[in-house]
Design a protein around this motif. Structure first.
Motif, PDB file in Angstrom:
ATOM      1  N   PRO A 168      -7.186  17.073 114.531  1.00 45.97           N
ATOM      2  CA  PRO A 168      -7.242  17.733 113.114  1.00 45.97           C
ATOM      3  C   PRO A 168      -6.220  19.180 113.107  1.00 45.97           C
ATOM      4  O   PRO A 168      -5.903  19.732 111.979  1.00 45.97           O
ATOM      5  CB  PRO A 168      -8.793  18.650 113.310  1.00 45.97           C
ATOM      6  CG  PRO A 168      -9.417  17.597 114.249  1.00 45.97           C
ATOM      7  CD  PRO A 168      -8.427  17.083 115.073  1.00 45.97           C
ATOM      8  N   ALA A 169      -5.553  19.654 114.136  1.00 51.83           N
ATOM      9  CA  ALA A 169      -4.820  21.071 114.285  1.00 51.83           C
ATOM     10  C   ALA A 169      -3.309  20.590 114.483  1.00 51.83           C
ATOM     11  O   ALA A 169      -2.754  21.672 114.587  1.00 51.83           O
ATOM     12  CB  ALA A 169      -5.293  21.913 115.274  1.00 51.83           C
TER      13      ALA A 169
ATOM     14  N   ILE B 241      -3.955  26.297 119.917  1.00 53.01           N
ATOM     15  CA  ILE B 241      -4.237  25.866 118.531  1.00 53.01           C
ATOM     16  C   ILE B 241      -3.650  26.927 117.580  1.00 53.01           C
ATOM     17  O   ILE B 241      -2.779  26.730 116.846  1.00 53.01           O
ATOM     18  CB  ILE B 241      -5.522  25.583 118.315  1.00 53.01           C
ATOM     19  CG1 ILE B 241      -6.100  24.362 119.208  1.00 53.01           C
ATOM     20  CG2 ILE B 241      -5.696  25.070 116.842  1.00 53.01           C
ATOM     21  CD1 ILE B 241      -5.303  23.145 119.211  1.00 53.01           C
TER      22      ILE B 241
ATOM     23  N   LEU C 122      -7.081  28.285 108.828  1.00 56.38           N
ATOM     24  CA  LEU C 122      -7.858  27.163 109.232  1.00 56.38           C
ATOM     25  C   LEU C 122      -7.969  26.772 110.667  1.00 56.38           C
ATOM     26  O   LEU C 122      -8.822  26.364 111.107  1.00 56.38           O
ATOM     27  CB  LEU C 122      -7.128  25.827 108.414  1.00 56.38           C
ATOM     28  CG  LEU C 122      -7.924  24.719 108.358  1.00 56.38           C
ATOM     29  CD1 LEU C 122      -9.228  24.849 107.710  1.00 56.38           C
ATOM     30  CD2 LEU C 122      -7.181  23.547 107.777  1.00 56.38           C
ATOM     31  N   ASP C 123      -6.905  27.006 111.310  1.00 57.46           N
ATOM     32  CA  ASP C 123      -6.938  26.834 112.742  1.00 57.46           C
ATOM     33  C   ASP C 123      -7.876  27.628 113.506  1.00 57.46           C
ATOM     34  O   ASP C 123      -8.506  27.430 114.525  1.00 57.46           O
ATOM     35  CB  ASP C 123      -5.387  26.764 113.465  1.00 57.46           C
ATOM     36  CG  ASP C 123      -4.615  25.597 112.939  1.00 57.46           C
ATOM     37  OD1 ASP C 123      -5.358  24.629 112.609  1.00 57.46           O
ATOM     38  OD2 ASP C 123      -3.478  25.603 112.901  1.00 57.46           O
ATOM     39  N   VAL C 124      -7.922  28.923 112.801  1.00 57.08           N
ATOM     40  CA  VAL C 124      -8.480  29.884 113.610  1.00 57.08           C
ATOM     41  C   VAL C 124     -10.260  29.940 113.266  1.00 57.08           C
ATOM     42  O   VAL C 124     -10.860  30.372 113.937  1.00 57.08           O
ATOM     43  CB  VAL C 124      -7.956  31.420 113.538  1.00 57.08           C
ATOM     44  CG1 VAL C 124      -8.751  32.364 114.170  1.00 57.08           C
ATOM     45  CG2 VAL C 124      -6.474  31.558 113.860  1.00 57.08           C
ATOM     46  N   TYR C 125     -10.319  29.763 112.127  1.00 53.66           N
ATOM     47  CA  TYR C 125     -11.634  29.670 111.487  1.00 53.66           C
ATOM     48  C   TYR C 125     -12.099  28.230 111.769  1.00 53.66           C
ATOM     49  O   TYR C 125     -13.570  28.382 112.258  1.00 53.66           O
ATOM     50  CB  TYR C 125     -11.651  29.875 110.085  1.00 53.66           C
ATOM     51  CG  TYR C 125     -11.356  31.136 109.303  1.00 53.66           C
ATOM     52  CD1 TYR C 125     -12.312  31.840 108.693  1.00 53.66           C
ATOM     53  CD2 TYR C 125     -10.220  31.912 109.779  1.00 53.66           C
ATOM     54  CE1 TYR C 125     -12.303  33.048 107.932  1.00 53.66           C
ATOM     55  CE2 TYR C 125     -10.010  33.022 109.088  1.00 53.66           C
ATOM     56  CZ  TYR C 125     -10.831  33.764 108.401  1.00 53.66           C
ATOM     57  OH  TYR C 125     -10.725  34.816 107.861  1.00 53.66           O
ATOM     58  N   GLY C 126     -11.579  27.290 111.639  1.00 54.24           N
ATOM     59  CA  GLY C 126     -12.107  26.088 112.162  1.00 54.24           C
ATOM     60  C   GLY C 126     -12.884  25.237 111.123  1.00 54.24           C
ATOM     61  O   GLY C 126     -13.358  24.305 111.242  1.00 54.24           O
ATOM     62  N   ASP C 127     -12.913  25.755 109.882  1.00 54.58           N
ATOM     63  CA  ASP C 127     -13.397  24.945 109.019  1.00 54.58           C
ATOM     64  C   ASP C 127     -12.650  25.283 107.601  1.00 54.58           C
ATOM     65  O   ASP C 127     -11.804  26.123 107.475  1.00 54.58           O
ATOM     66  CB  ASP C 127     -14.841  25.357 108.525  1.00 54.58           C
ATOM     67  CG  ASP C 127     -15.742  24.244 109.230  1.00 54.58           C
ATOM     68  OD1 ASP C 127     -15.510  23.101 108.916  1.00 54.58           O
ATOM     69  OD2 ASP C 127     -16.823  24.598 109.848  1.00 54.58           O
ATOM     70  N   PHE C 128     -12.867  24.390 106.522  1.00 54.79           N
ATOM     71  CA  PHE C 128     -12.243  24.629 105.110  1.00 54.79           C
ATOM     72  C   PHE C 128     -12.931  25.815 104.644  1.00 54.79           C
ATOM     73  O   PHE C 128     -14.047  25.587 104.245  1.00 54.79           O
ATOM     74  CB  PHE C 128     -12.341  23.436 104.603  1.00 54.79           C
ATOM     75  CG  PHE C 128     -11.419  22.261 104.601  1.00 54.79           C
ATOM     76  CD1 PHE C 128      -9.996  22.526 103.965  1.00 54.79           C
ATOM     77  CD2 PHE C 128     -11.668  21.272 105.611  1.00 54.79           C
ATOM     78  CE1 PHE C 128      -9.129  21.699 104.496  1.00 54.79           C
ATOM     79  CE2 PHE C 128     -10.710  20.510 105.866  1.00 54.79           C
ATOM     80  CZ  PHE C 128      -9.506  20.539 105.206  1.00 54.79           C
ATOM     81  N   THR C 129     -12.377  26.891 104.823  1.00 56.24           N
ATOM     82  CA  THR C 129     -13.016  28.124 104.366  1.00 56.24           C
ATOM     83  C   THR C 129     -12.554  28.790 103.447  1.00 56.24           C
ATOM     84  O   THR C 129     -11.537  28.204 102.865  1.00 56.24           O
ATOM     85  CB  THR C 129     -12.879  28.954 105.633  1.00 56.24           C
ATOM     86  OG1 THR C 129     -11.589  29.215 106.078  1.00 56.24           O
ATOM     87  CG2 THR C 129     -13.785  28.863 106.914  1.00 56.24           C
ATOM     88  N   ALA C 130     -13.138  29.885 102.850  1.00 55.84           N
ATOM     89  CA  ALA C 130     -12.630  30.660 101.667  1.00 55.84           C
ATOM     90  C   ALA C 130     -11.045  30.607 101.790  1.00 55.84           C
ATOM     91  O   ALA C 130     -10.518  30.567 100.755  1.00 55.84           O
ATOM     92  CB  ALA C 130     -13.543  31.831 101.352  1.00 55.84           C
TER      93      ALA C 130
ATOM     94  N   THR D 297     -15.843  28.877  97.876  1.00 50.72           N
ATOM     95  CA  THR D 297     -14.498  28.550  98.015  1.00 50.72           C
ATOM     96  C   THR D 297     -13.746  28.067  96.756  1.00 50.72           C
ATOM     97  O   THR D 297     -12.741  27.439  96.738  1.00 50.72           O
ATOM     98  CB  THR D 297     -14.040  27.476  99.169  1.00 50.72           C
ATOM     99  OG1 THR D 297     -14.904  26.549  98.817  1.00 50.72           O
ATOM    100  CG2 THR D 297     -14.419  27.787 100.578  1.00 50.72           C
TER     101      THR D 297
ATOM    102  N   ARG E 194     -13.820  31.948 113.994  1.00 48.79           N
ATOM    103  CA  ARG E 194     -14.532  31.663 115.297  1.00 48.79           C
ATOM    104  C   ARG E 194     -14.104  32.494 116.356  1.00 48.79           C
ATOM    105  O   ARG E 194     -12.619  32.777 116.294  1.00 48.79           O
ATOM    106  CB  ARG E 194     -14.185  30.161 115.217  1.00 48.79           C
ATOM    107  CG  ARG E 194     -14.904  29.467 116.489  1.00 48.79           C
ATOM    108  CD  ARG E 194     -14.329  28.398 116.947  1.00 48.79           C
ATOM    109  NE  ARG E 194     -14.348  27.255 116.081  1.00 48.79           N
ATOM    110  CZ  ARG E 194     -13.357  26.500 115.687  1.00 48.79           C
ATOM    111  NH1 ARG E 194     -12.050  26.415 116.297  1.00 48.79           N
ATOM    112  NH2 ARG E 194     -13.236  25.553 114.665  1.00 48.79           N
TER     113      ARG E 194
ATOM    114  N   MET F 221      -8.850  27.880 101.031  1.00 48.54           N
ATOM    115  CA  MET F 221      -8.925  27.548  99.500  1.00 48.54           C
ATOM    116  C   MET F 221      -8.313  28.604  98.415  1.00 48.54           C
ATOM    117  O   MET F 221      -7.838  28.209  97.761  1.00 48.54           O
ATOM    118  CB  MET F 221     -10.313  27.245  98.962  1.00 48.54           C
ATOM    119  CG  MET F 221     -11.096  26.184  99.739  1.00 48.54           C
ATOM    120  SD  MET F 221     -10.008  24.568  99.720  1.00 48.54           S
ATOM    121  CE  MET F 221     -10.037  24.211  97.916  1.00 48.54           C
TER     122      MET F 221
END
Lengths: 364, 554
Positions: free
Chosen positions: B192-193, B539, B297-305, A72, A330, B308
């Motif tokens: 978180p969301a 979410i 972020l909401d769909v992936y669920g993590d601080f993803t690429a 990232t 997800r 950033m």
């Protein structure tokens, strides 16, 4: 260094010495009979357990951050120690010194047991994994079944944690985890069974030995008959089902931080949280160890010692899970279940039947 | 240009007003002329009748805002109506109510959006709406004493509220005692969301959402009242930056600038308009980048690429804005009648920086499309989830990317032009999907369109003759718009239609300053999108609405 083939043949001919046996010889415990064997076995288990815990310690606070950061465009930990490695110590102190909050109304024995069940179910699985250089605790005839059986106990730990927490998010997370594990454990085991059809044995050392013969040679490089090369379809299926089994993206639904906060581990803090976290990483590594054993020739590899190759392989699987975590969205719980029951299960059975036919034809 | 238009518009308004007066007949008690629209004074009991007529027969399908205020002798609710097809056609329905017993008919049966707007009016001013389905406080706690924007409100009165008088959010377990199949769950205020402090009261049936109710007001900072205590010329401009603080500052400032300039008849030099347009579009890119990143972020669920990457590209826009305004977030760059200073010197270097940003942008967007919109899992997650049909969206007063994702071709930059937009070549991004995916696509396409606008602005600014670079027109040191002059003006902010109503009373401070927040109206659609869907889709829908709590709560 023994050449790859010779090493493999050697293993196939005579049962390799297990780590406890080696220790009995090494420490001169042979005279103590059963007692000596027990002591040697405990020491061996201590060694193997610590190897895995050390790897987890490196993976959790440090490698995970570094890998995700590389995906990232970030730098991640780099201030404490060389390459930020001492953050492992700092994090350990930080996590262990936090207050252990026990919420009101938790179901005590279950709530306390859950974080213990999770890591130990994974640690038990490593007992039958051949890690190369004679590092294997036990090599029962039913080794593969044993590994799957103990790994599945983790679901119990997750449900216990989710249900005992007296928190709705935890409950949702626990229920999601069960639904997911059931849906993906069957394809996982059925795919592993297709490997067993090739080898004709459940004994881990023999599964590894069966993969040591050369498959074919390209320009002087001998490709061994690892089942990843023999049956790449099964390998892909297993890799995917394993992601779901250990609950990583795109199947990290039991935790789903943006939806149900942290799922079953929402209420856990301090040492209990560390145990949960430890358990998760151990499960990733156990999944990696199973993949390495079943599909990547176990500890086999050129030049470097077998144990190093084994570590490289399970770290490769770890890297794969982190890659998926950084790049893949997800699934929704209903989509996940649908893929599990309607897609993976059908594909894994198709793979099993096809493998059985091919093996049958070759045998005939 | 700017001198000709108002006269024409006034003429159009007068004929429009006459036509509508015929339509409404004897329900009209009197006429008012607001700067933006004709106003009709009606009886409190005729609200629904009049609004139904205006909606069904005259086509005013957009209740943009409801303003409530108290005069010395009466209370007043103003319904600011527009048409989605042509937002320049406006009408204000003024409903005066009795001082002693301020009761007015609710507009909720006509426009669903009136639900929250009237609750806010009740909460802050104290007008009661008859026939309202759920007239409770919305921004302030249930236990609050008094109505803060009413004239007799005692600010010094302590608001001591014992804990036991608050509803205990942990208390409820099910939708009701009989219904043991459902589960009551609090999403937020710390979650978180929720993108800030939003509290969603959800009732779940297993993993499915049966009902969701938003509880807002955690970030209420009395922005309207603060603006009412500041002078027009300088003291109000810093506040808009703090409404939608996700780098949409210049867009917010423009809302106030536009309303106040039209109120006080201030001209803005063309050069300043181009600078404003460029800055505002940079803000829009920055805001949309964050919206796309957090949605992922909401769909992936993590601080993803993708998160950033979006932040990385947003950073470039922020750097340019910092060069332009001297600030990264709270710009305070616009002034009534122009902007505070010219482009930074050396100009070539500044233009070069913008050009570099614009040159890199297509590649960055390509990357986003590869990572998110092209991803099968994301498509499986977002297509046909959070569905908002166009007629529902209109009834809730949805605007901005939320409306455009539902196929409503509505963009104030084009339909009610201000600044320099009508001189430039760009398109309005509209998607017909009505789902989370469509809203995501709209935002990504709008980034492209904004880049086009910035590019043209830079072209213009590069060739602008040096002696014609007027950044501000002559504005009196103290502005005192005429007594009883009223205006409601909106601009297209990153989230939608950001409107401001100002009533002048002859002093240098507004007598009433009302903010129409796009997020406030858009957030109201959440139950329509989420009921019956799964928790993860709730979410995702919330993320696709792209709300900023600072603007919802004000």
């Amino acid at each position: 260094m023994v050449p790859l083939q010779a090493q493999g043949q050697g293993q196939a001919q005579a049962q390799p010495q297990l780590l406890p046996e080696t220790l009995v010889d090494l420490l001169g415990l042979g005279g103590f009979g059963v007692l000596g064997e027990i002591v040697a076995a405990l020491i061996a288990a201590f060694i193997v357990g610590n190897i895995m815990l050390t790897m987890t310690a490196v993976a959790g606070p440090w490698a995970k951050r570094k890998i995700t950061a590389a995906f990232t465009d970030r730098i991640a930990v780099n201030r404490v120690g060389p390459f930020g490695l001492l953050i492992i110590v700092a994090d350990a102190v930080r996590l262990l010194s936090k207050e252990l909050i026990v919420p009101e109304g938790v179901d005590r024995p279950a709530w306390d047991l859950a974080p213990i069940v999770l890591p130990f179910s994974a640690l038990l699985g490593f007992a039958v994994i051949p890690m190369g250089n004679g590092i294997q605790l036990a090599d029962p005839e039913t080794g593969l079944v044993f590994a799957f059986a103990v790994a599945s106990i983790a679901s119990l730990g997750v449900v216990m944690g989710g249900y005992a927490s007296n928190n709705k998010y935890s409950l949702l997370g626990g229920l999601r985890a069960v639904a997911q594990n059931i849906a993906y454990e069957i394809p996982l085991i059925v795919t592993a069974a297709s490997v067993v059809i090739f080898t004709g044995t459940l004994r881990m050392s023999e599964i590894v030995a069966a993969q040591s013969a050369p498959l074919f040679s390209v320009a002087g490089v001998t490709i061994p008959s690892w089942f990843a090369f023999v049956n790449p379809f099964a390998f892909a299926l297993f890799l995917l089902a394993n992601l779901a089994e250990i609950g990583r993206n795109p199947f990290d639904i039991p935790e789903a931080p943006t939806e149900i906060v942290a799922g079953y581990q929402t209420e856990y803090s301090s040492v209990y949280f560390v145990l949960f976290y430890l358990g998760e990483f151990l499960h990733i590594f156990l999944g990696g160890a199973l993949i390495a054993t079943l599909f990547l020739g176990g500890p086999a590899g050129p030049v470097l010692p077998g144990f190093v190759w084994f570590v490289i392989k399970i770290w490769a699987v770890f890297l794969f899970t982190q890659w998926a975590r950084s790049a893949v969205p997800r699934f929704r719980i209903d989509q996940l279940i649908e893929i599990g029951w309607k897609g993976m299960l059908v594909l894994s059975f198709a793979n099993l039947v096809l493998t059985a036919i091919i093996v049958g034809v070759i045998a005939a | 240009m700017s001198l000709e238009q108002p006269r024409d518009a006034a003429a159009v308004e007068r004929t429009l007003g006459d036509e509508l007066e015929t339509l409404l007949g004897d329900r009209v008690l009197g006429r008012e002329e607001h700067v933006n629209a004709p106003g009709f004074v009606i009886r409190p009991g005729d609200v629904q009748d009049v609004l139904f007529r205006l909606r069904d027969e005259a086509g005013f399908d957009h209740l943009s805002c409801v303003t409530a205020q108290e005069y010395e002798d009466r209370y007043e609710s103003i319904y600011h109506l527009k048409k989605y097809a042509d937002p320049t056609q406006e009408v204000s329905v003024v409903v005066p109510t009795d001082k002693e017993n301020p009761v007015s008919q609710s507009a909720e049966p006509v426009y669903r959006t009136a639900d929250w707007h009237e609750r806010e009016a009740y909460d802050l001013v104290g007008i009661k709406y008859e026939g309202h389905p759920d007239l409770r406080r919305i921004l302030l706690p249930e236990t609050w004493q008094g109505h803060p924007l009413s004239l007799d409100y005692d600010q010094d009165r302590p608001q001591v509220v014992p804990l036991r008088e608050h509803a205990n959010p942990l208390h409820e377990d099910h939708a009701d005692e009989q219904d043991a199949d459902t589960m009551y769950i609090n999403v937020g205020p710390h979650h978180p969301a929720t993108h800030g402090v939003l509290h969603l009261k959800c009732i779940l049936d297993g993993e499915q959402v049966v009902d969701v109710e938003s509880d807002i007001g955690y970030l209420h900072r009395c922005e309207e009242q603060m603006a009412q205590q500041g002078t027009y010329r300088y003291q109000i401009m810093p506040y808009p930056d703090r409404w939608d603080y996700i780098s949409a500052g210049l867009l917010n400032e423009w809302a106030y600038a536009r309303a106040a300039e039209d109120l006080a008849d201030i001209d803005v030099p063309e050069y300043a308009q181009v600078v404003r347009t460029m800055g505002a579009e940079l803000c829009r890119i920055a805001a949309h980048m964050l919206a796309v990143g957090t949605f992922a972020l909401d769909v992936y669920g993590d601080f993803t690429a993708i998160f950033m990457y979006a932040i990385r590209d947003r950073e470039k826009a922020q750097n340019i804005l910092e060069d332009l305004t001297g600030q990264r977030l709270m710009f305070n760059y616009f002034r009534l009648g122009g902007v505070v200073w010219d482009l930074p010197e050396p100009r070539e270097e500044f233009f070069e920086k913008i050009r570099d940003f614009l040159d890199d942008l297509p590649e960055a967007l390509e990357e986003y499309h590869d990572l998110i919109t092209g991803n099968e899992i994301l498509q499986a997650r977002t297509i046909d989830t959070g569905v908002l049909p166009p007629d529902v969206a209109k009834s809730y007063g949805a605007t901005g990317p939320v409306a455009r994702g539902s196929g409503i071709d509505y963009d104030l930059r084009r339909d009610d032009p201000y600044g320099y937009y009508d001189e430039l070549d760009w398109d309005v991004a509209v998607e017909d999907g009505c789902d989370n995916f469509a809203r995501l696509l709209v935002r990504l396409r709008e980034v492209e369109e904004s880049a086009k606008i910035i590019d043209q602005c830079v072209d213009l600014l590069e060739d602008w003759p040096e002696d014609e670079r007027t950044i501000q027109s002559n504005v009196p040191r103290t502005l005192r718009p005429d007594d009883d002059k009223e205006i409601y003006r909106a601009v297209e902010s990153a989230k939608g239609e950001l409107g401001i109503y100002i009533r002048a009373d002859g002093t240098d401070k507004p007598a009433r300053f009302k903010i129409r927040s796009p997020c406030f109206s858009n957030l109201q659609t959440l139950p329509e999108m989420s009921n019956g869907e799964y928790v993860p889709d709730l979410i995702a829908s919330l993320g696709s609405l792209d709300i900023v709590l600072g603007e919802v709560d004000r």
